[in-house]
Every structure is written in structure tokens, then in C-alpha cells.
Design an enzyme around this catalytic site. Structure first.
Site, PDB file in Angstrom:
ATOM      1  N   TRP A  31     164.463  15.264  24.777  1.00 57.85           N
ATOM      2  CA  TRP A  31     164.284  14.426  23.580  1.00 57.85           C
ATOM      3  C   TRP A  31     162.992  14.795  22.849  1.00 57.85           C
ATOM      4  O   TRP A  31     162.616  14.146  21.891  1.00 57.85           O
ATOM      5  CB  TRP A  31     164.296  12.937  23.947  1.00 57.85           C
ATOM      6  CG  TRP A  31     163.509  12.606  25.168  1.00 57.85           C
ATOM      7  CD1 TRP A  31     162.192  12.242  25.219  1.00 57.85           C
ATOM      8  CD2 TRP A  31     163.997  12.587  26.514  1.00 57.85           C
ATOM      9  NE1 TRP A  31     161.823  12.021  26.517  1.00 57.85           N
ATOM     10  CE2 TRP A  31     162.904  12.218  27.334  1.00 57.85           C
ATOM     11  CE3 TRP A  31     165.238  12.847  27.109  1.00 57.85           C
ATOM     12  CZ2 TRP A  31     163.019  12.103  28.725  1.00 57.85           C
ATOM     13  CZ3 TRP A  31     165.338  12.733  28.487  1.00 57.85           C
ATOM     14  CH2 TRP A  31     164.251  12.360  29.278  1.00 57.85           C
ATOM     15  N   ARG A  32     162.310  15.848  23.332  1.00 52.70           N
ATOM     16  CA  ARG A  32     161.121  16.297  22.613  1.00 52.70           C
ATOM     17  C   ARG A  32     161.405  17.548  21.789  1.00 52.70           C
ATOM     18  O   ARG A  32     160.472  18.165  21.255  1.00 52.70           O
ATOM     19  CB  ARG A  32     159.984  16.579  23.609  1.00 52.70           C
ATOM     20  CG  ARG A  32     159.399  15.303  24.183  1.00 52.70           C
ATOM     21  CD  ARG A  32     158.272  15.567  25.167  1.00 52.70           C
ATOM     22  NE  ARG A  32     157.677  14.321  25.616  1.00 52.70           N
ATOM     23  CZ  ARG A  32     156.791  14.219  26.605  1.00 52.70           C
ATOM     24  NH1 ARG A  32     156.389  15.310  27.240  1.00 52.70           N
ATOM     25  NH2 ARG A  32     156.308  13.037  26.950  1.00 52.70           N
ATOM     26  N   GLU A  44     164.664   6.440  24.664  1.00 56.25           N
ATOM     27  CA  GLU A  44     163.823   5.299  25.031  1.00 56.25           C
ATOM     28  C   GLU A  44     164.629   4.189  25.696  1.00 56.25           C
ATOM     29  O   GLU A  44     164.152   3.540  26.623  1.00 56.25           O
ATOM     30  CB  GLU A  44     163.081   4.759  23.805  1.00 56.25           C
ATOM     31  CG  GLU A  44     161.972   5.668  23.292  1.00 56.25           C
ATOM     32  CD  GLU A  44     160.900   5.952  24.348  1.00 56.25           C
ATOM     33  OE1 GLU A  44     160.761   5.157  25.304  1.00 56.25           O
ATOM     34  OE2 GLU A  44     160.207   6.965  24.226  1.00 56.25           O
ATOM     35  N   TYR A  89     171.714  -1.335  34.338  1.00 51.01           N
ATOM     36  CA  TYR A  89     171.343  -2.175  33.188  1.00 51.01           C
ATOM     37  C   TYR A  89     172.272  -1.891  32.009  1.00 51.01           C
ATOM     38  O   TYR A  89     171.851  -1.414  30.949  1.00 51.01           O
ATOM     39  CB  TYR A  89     169.884  -1.929  32.791  1.00 51.01           C
ATOM     40  CG  TYR A  89     168.880  -2.583  33.704  1.00 51.01           C
ATOM     41  CD1 TYR A  89     169.039  -3.892  34.155  1.00 51.01           C
ATOM     42  CD2 TYR A  89     167.742  -1.910  34.120  1.00 51.01           C
ATOM     43  CE1 TYR A  89     168.115  -4.491  34.992  1.00 51.01           C
ATOM     44  CE2 TYR A  89     166.804  -2.499  34.960  1.00 51.01           C
ATOM     45  CZ  TYR A  89     166.996  -3.794  35.387  1.00 51.01           C
ATOM     46  OH  TYR A  89     166.082  -4.384  36.213  1.00 51.01           O
ATOM     47  N   TYR A 127     158.059  -2.729  23.371  1.00 49.64           N
ATOM     48  CA  TYR A 127     157.774  -1.376  23.835  1.00 49.64           C
ATOM     49  C   TYR A 127     158.563  -0.341  23.040  1.00 49.64           C
ATOM     50  O   TYR A 127     158.004   0.612  22.484  1.00 49.64           O
ATOM     51  CB  TYR A 127     158.075  -1.190  25.334  1.00 49.64           C
ATOM     52  CG  TYR A 127     158.121   0.274  25.643  1.00 49.64           C
ATOM     53  CD1 TYR A 127     156.954   0.997  25.746  1.00 49.64           C
ATOM     54  CD2 TYR A 127     159.341   0.969  25.669  1.00 49.64           C
ATOM     55  CE1 TYR A 127     156.966   2.374  25.908  1.00 49.64           C
ATOM     56  CE2 TYR A 127     159.364   2.341  25.828  1.00 49.64           C
ATOM     57  CZ  TYR A 127     158.182   3.034  25.947  1.00 49.64           C
ATOM     58  OH  TYR A 127     158.205   4.385  26.071  1.00 49.64           O
ATOM     59  N   ASP A 145     154.071  -0.002  28.296  1.00 51.49           N
ATOM     60  CA  ASP A 145     155.005  -0.148  29.414  1.00 51.49           C
ATOM     61  C   ASP A 145     154.200  -0.169  30.716  1.00 51.49           C
ATOM     62  O   ASP A 145     152.978  -0.273  30.689  1.00 51.49           O
ATOM     63  CB  ASP A 145     156.005   1.020  29.401  1.00 51.49           C
ATOM     64  CG  ASP A 145     155.297   2.331  29.632  1.00 51.49           C
ATOM     65  OD1 ASP A 145     154.060   2.373  29.544  1.00 51.49           O
ATOM     66  OD2 ASP A 145     155.979   3.335  29.916  1.00 51.49           O
ATOM     67  N   CYS A 215     136.859   7.245  33.423  1.00 45.67           N
ATOM     68  CA  CYS A 215     137.626   6.226  34.145  1.00 45.67           C
ATOM     69  C   CYS A 215     136.725   5.305  34.964  1.00 45.67           C
ATOM     70  O   CYS A 215     136.066   5.734  35.917  1.00 45.67           O
ATOM     71  CB  CYS A 215     138.649   6.911  35.060  1.00 45.67           C
ATOM     72  SG  CYS A 215     139.716   5.748  35.922  1.00 45.67           S
TER      73      CYS A 215
END
Length: 358
Positions: A31-32, A44, A89, A127, A145, A215
Site C-alpha cells: 500500500w506504499r 488501514e 473483525y 485513528y 494507535d 528517549c
DNA sequence: AACCCGGGGTC
DNA sequence: GACCCAGGGTT
């Protein structure tokens, strides 16, 4: 609110380090290939609570079968569910098609690019809205997310419980401050790639992390303790008898599930809840419920299938129609040739049964 | 805010 | 087993 946390944080240094790392290390994902908003959208939805490696073959097949919003809008729902079979889902698939039909009728087939319109589409929550706006339309919108909350909870040493709804809103505020206005698409995808490959839930490889000098969790030595997350409840066990009902013509009875709730509109072998019917009364109960006389025979198998919130225990029995019936009257049931089973979408739990009878 | 909604991979 | 995953809808 966010000022306090971010006041001593080197935002521009962090952005440069992240985007440079992404430029060198981004994953090559189907999908890129381009910025087609339909492809981004489908990816997504599939990626919700689902790992990249699981999604890739489904994505290829789905785009081949439904190349455009018009194709998906015109398809039968059962076809779409069949293409989704095994992904889980399933309301994602039904909502996606519902939304795509709306795009065709209300937006002339053009996927909207405003937060309000996009967010009003079925199945597009905060999201996914942010992900499409940033990745497909290059708008500086947060797409928060589990990945993002993990990375940022470590980066900024935040101990709020990420299972809480308000914590997600907090991270959306942080993201609005941190996101690159030059390249929001790469920024959001970079955080996802970092979370998937370096800043992993367990044993993050901080030595390889392009952000370790920024970080705070790493500086404090608490990266393995973050993020803080409330434990989920244990799924509840539910026992069923499941009947594989055959006649003498190599036919079998399948049942279409309700159009609401768990596994909506998928197919299964009839299930009798042992919480309501004792094992000795299955045949009577089945006749009163479905108007069909069956003999229940030997137990074929015991199947355990875990969902996020419950566990099915399926005691699978062979059964036969007592008279040589070739029609069923109940709307839910269908008598089909065994060889036609593959045309119907079944949940994985019942695919196990299909294997059994082949 | 709590609950419902799948399935697979990892440790 | 416990935990996690490019979450959203409903109540």
C-alpha cells in the site's frame, strides 16, 4: 497541558532523526506503492488490530477483486465477506463497503479529504481518519494507535494508562506538537515502522534506535516497563454442540448467522448452546427451533476457539436428516452440496469443521 | 467509560 | 497462557 512535557524536548532534532531513519529503513509494503486514497483506506481498515504480514495477501487479493470504490460498492456483501474470510473483525468489511457506497453516491466516487467528512464515514474512527489524511493527503493530522502510544510513552516517559480513552486524546495532543509539517505522511508512517521493528512491546532494541538520544524512558532505564496498560479481562467460556447434518446425497446443512453481533452474516454449522439445552434434549430442541427432524450421532471432534472476549467450546457431532429431506423451511438454514461449501464465508472456528468432513 | 467485536503471532 | 497488533461501534 502539553507545554510542560514538551518544553525541554528537542522537537526539530527528533523529527530530523526520525525522518532520516525512515528514509533509510522504511518497509516495502504494497500500500506504499502510491498515494491512492482507496488503497490507503483499505490497508488501514485491514491493519486495525491485525499484523502487517497477515494483511499483505488479503490486501493483494482484495484490490484485485475490487480495484476501485465503484467495484467494491457494486459487489454483493457476501462476496466482500468471502474476501475477508479469516481476517476477523468482519464488521470492518461490512462498514467499509457501506462507507464506499456512500463515497460513490454522496461524493461522486471521490474519497473526501476533510476531517469532518472522512470521519463521518462508517468504520473510519479517529485513528483511520488521521492515517488517511496524513498518508494519502499529506495533512498534519495525528493517527494515534497502539504503536504511537508505545513509542511516545517511552520517548516522553509518560506513565498514563494507555487503555484509558483520555490517554489516547493526550497522545493526540502531543502528536499535534511533534508531527512534521513538512512531511506528515512520512512522520506518521515512520512512527509505525519504528514501533513495529525497533520500539517493540517486549525487548525493544534501543541500541539500534535512531531516537535513543531523545528517549526519556531509555535515559531513565524504564523502556521495558512502558507503556503502562491495564490488564484485559479473561474471555468467558461458552459451550455448544455443533451439528454436521448430512443427507444421503452428499449434502450438508449450513446456517446463516444473524445480521448483527458476533460474526454477522457469516455461515456456520448449526450450534446449540449447552447453557440453554442439555445434551439429551438436542434433537427435540432442534426440531422446535428449526422445524427439522435430525438424529444426532457420534461425536467427531472437540474444538476450542478463542475470541477477544469469549471462548467457544464446540462439541462437534455428526447428524442425519431422519427422512430423506432435500428442502429446509427455516430461513436461516440451507441444504447445500458439500462441494459448494467453499462459496460461503465461514469463520475460522467452522473452517476447522470443514476440514474435518473433507 | 465499559463493553463488544476475530484471528494470528510471539514469548 | 499472557500479551500484542496501523481500532471502531454501541451503549
Amino acid at each position: 497541558m502539553t507545554d510542560q512535557i514538551l518544553q525541554d524536548f528537542n522537537i526539530s532534532g527528533f523529527q530530523k532523526a526520525l525522518l532520516h531513519w525512515y528514509d533509510q529503513n522504511k518497509r516495502d509494503l504494497p500500500w506504499r506503492e502510491n498515494q491512492d486514497p482507496y488503497r490507503i483506506w483499505v490497508s488501514e481498515i485491514m491493519l486495525q488490530q491485525t499484523k502487517v504480514d497477515t494483511v499483505i495477501p488479503y490486501f493483494h487479493h482484495f484490490l484485485e477483486k475490487f480495484p476501485t470504490v465503484q467495484d467494491l460498492a457494486a459487489a454483493e456483501e457476501q462476496e466482500v465477506l468471502k474476501a475477508w474470510e479469516g481476517l476477523g473483525y468482519y464488521s470492518r468489511a461490512r462498514n467499509l463497503q457501506h462507507a464506499v457506497r456512500e463515497v460513490v453516491t454522496e461524493y461522486n466516487g471521490e474519497i473526501p479529504s476533510t476531517p469532518k467528512e472522512l470521519g463521518s464515514l462508517k468504520g473510519v474512527g479517529p485513528y483511520t481518519k488521521g492515517a488517511i489524511l496524513s498518508i494519502a493527503f499529506n495533512k498534519p493530522e495525528p493517527a494515534v494507535d497502539g504503536n504511537v502510544m508505545r513509542v511516545f510513552s517511552r520517548l516522553l516517559h509518560i506513565e498514563d494508562d494507555i487503555a484509558q480513552a483520555r490517554t489516547k486524546k493526550l497522545f493526540e495532543e502531543y502528536t499535534r506538537e511533534l508531527i512534521s509539517s513538512d512531511d506528515p505522511s512520512s512522520f506518521n508512517q515512520a512512527i509505525m515502522d519504528l514501533g513495529a521493528t525497533i520500539c517493540t512491546p517486549k525487548a525493544p532494541t534501543c541500541m539500534l534506535c535512531p531516537l535513543h538520544e531523545y528517549c526519556r524512558a531509555f535515559a531513565d532505564g524504564v523502556q521495558e516497563k512502558l507503556p503502562i496498560k491495564q490488564k484485559a479481562k479473561k474471555p468467558k467460556p461458552v459451550p455448544y454442540v455443533t451439528l454436521v447434518i448430512k443427507n444421503r446425497h452428499d449434502q450438508v446443512i449450513i446456517e446463516k448467522r444473524s445480521n448483527q453481533g458476533l460474526l454477522a452474516n457469516l455461515w456456520q454449522f448449526p450450534m446449540i448452546p449447552l447453557t440453554e439445552v442439555s445434551i439429551d434434549h438436542i434433537e427435540n430442541w432442534f426440531r422446535s427451533e428449526y422445524g427439522l427432524k435430525v438424529n444426532m450421532n457420534a461425536k467427531m471432534d472437540q474444538i476450542k476457539h478463542t475470541f477477544s472476549h469469549l471462548v467457544w467450546h464446540l462439541e462437534v457431532h455428526e447428524a442425519e436428516l431422519v427422512e430423506d429431506q432435500t428442502v429446509v423451511s427455516d430461513e436461516r438454514l440451507k441444504l447445500i452440496n458439500k462441494s459448494d461449501i467453499s462459496q460461503y464465508p465461514f469463520p475460522v472456528s467452522h473452517q476447522k469443521i470443514i476440514k474435518l468432513i473433507k
